[in-house]
Design an enzyme around this catalytic site. Structure first.
Site, PDB file in Angstrom:
ATOM      1  N   SER A 157       7.532  -4.106  -8.635  1.00 13.09           N
ATOM      2  CA  SER A 157       8.657  -3.932  -7.723  1.00 13.09           C
ATOM      3  C   SER A 157       9.948  -3.633  -8.505  1.00 13.09           C
ATOM      4  CB  SER A 157       8.771  -5.162  -6.816  1.00 13.09           C
ATOM      5  OG  SER A 157       9.644  -4.929  -5.736  1.00 13.09           O
ATOM      6  N   ASP A 190       3.012   0.119   2.502  1.00  9.51           N
ATOM      7  CA  ASP A 190       4.122  -0.575   1.852  1.00  9.51           C
ATOM      8  C   ASP A 190       5.416  -0.307   2.633  1.00  9.51           C
ATOM      9  OD1 ASP A 190       6.140  -1.488   0.124  1.00  9.51           O
ATOM     10  OD2 ASP A 190       4.951  -1.024  -1.651  1.00  9.51           O
ATOM     11  N   HIS A 242       3.342  -4.279   0.202  1.00  6.65           N
ATOM     12  CA  HIS A 242       4.087  -4.328  -1.050  1.00  6.65           C
ATOM     13  C   HIS A 242       3.568  -5.402  -2.006  1.00  6.65           C
ATOM     14  CE1 HIS A 242       7.546  -3.014  -3.387  1.00  6.65           C
ATOM     15  NE2 HIS A 242       7.929  -4.262  -3.573  1.00  6.65           N
TER      16      HIS A 242
END
Length: 203
Positions: free
Chosen positions: A102, A152, A183
């Site tokens: 991320s 996502d 995600h």
């Protein structure tokens, strides 16, 4: 930068640079490094920026909207830290593979976007395109694994495909791996990354 360095058993292996997601720290991805290569040296870094008390690697203006000025500054800061850490701990600066999730994947991608020899390779879990409309350096000889989720909500499939395209146009060797998930970081994508890494090391 606050960090952990664990010297590996096999100094011929790359040093794994671990870059956590928002709200994480330098301990978060240590188990991941063990899954990828338990003999490699590990440099795990904590982001220098706080957002509502949560560590990050650079500021953002809103969800999915990066503060580009801070991104450029923090990318340079990390790049220079890697130079210093290589000298301090005696690992090969030209043989670093980043593993980011991320926000950590975004700063790793930003290293690739801004510096030709920042990384030998990168495993990017759910990254976004760090900057648009800039010329990338020649990334010949750099290998990148991107793990993306088809559902996502933060990083759309289009974003993942665009990142793959931009890196390939800069001559990077890119593998894009899809999971039918959101995600979150999944065991399946970690195993796919480990398989990619093993093939990379054998070459």
């Amino acid at each position: 930068m606050k960090h952990i360095f664990n010297k590996g058993q096999d100094r011929t292996k790359p040093t794994l640079l671990l870059l956590h997601g928002t709200g994480g720290n330098e301990l978060d991805l240590l188990p991941l490094a063990g899954r990828i290569d338990d003999e490699a040296s590990v440099l795990s870094v904590r982001g220098n920026v706080l957002e509502n008390g949560m560590p990050r690697f650079f500021q953002r203006l809103a969800e999915g909207v990066f503060d580009e000025e801070d991104l450029v500054f923090r990318t340079k800061e990390l790049y220079e830290f890697l130079d210093e850490a290589a000298e301090k701990y005696g690992f090969d600066r030209e043989h670093i593979i980043a593993i980011g999730y991320s926000n950590g994947a975004n700063i790793a991608a930003s290293l690739l976007f801004h510096y030709q020899n920042a990384l030998k390779g990168a495993i990017l879990h759910h990254p976004m395109v760090p900057r648009k409309g800039i010329d990338l350096p020649d990334l010949s000889g750099t290998s990148v694994f991107i793990a993306a989720g088809t559902n996502d909500p933060i990083c759309s499939p289009m974003e993942s495909a665009e990142l793959e395209s931009l890196l390939k146009k800069a001559n990077a060797n890119v593998e894009l791996h899809w999971e039918n998930r959101g995600h979150q970081l999944t065991a399946q994508e970690v195993e796919a990354a480990a398989s990619w890494y093993r093939k990379l090391i054998i070459k």
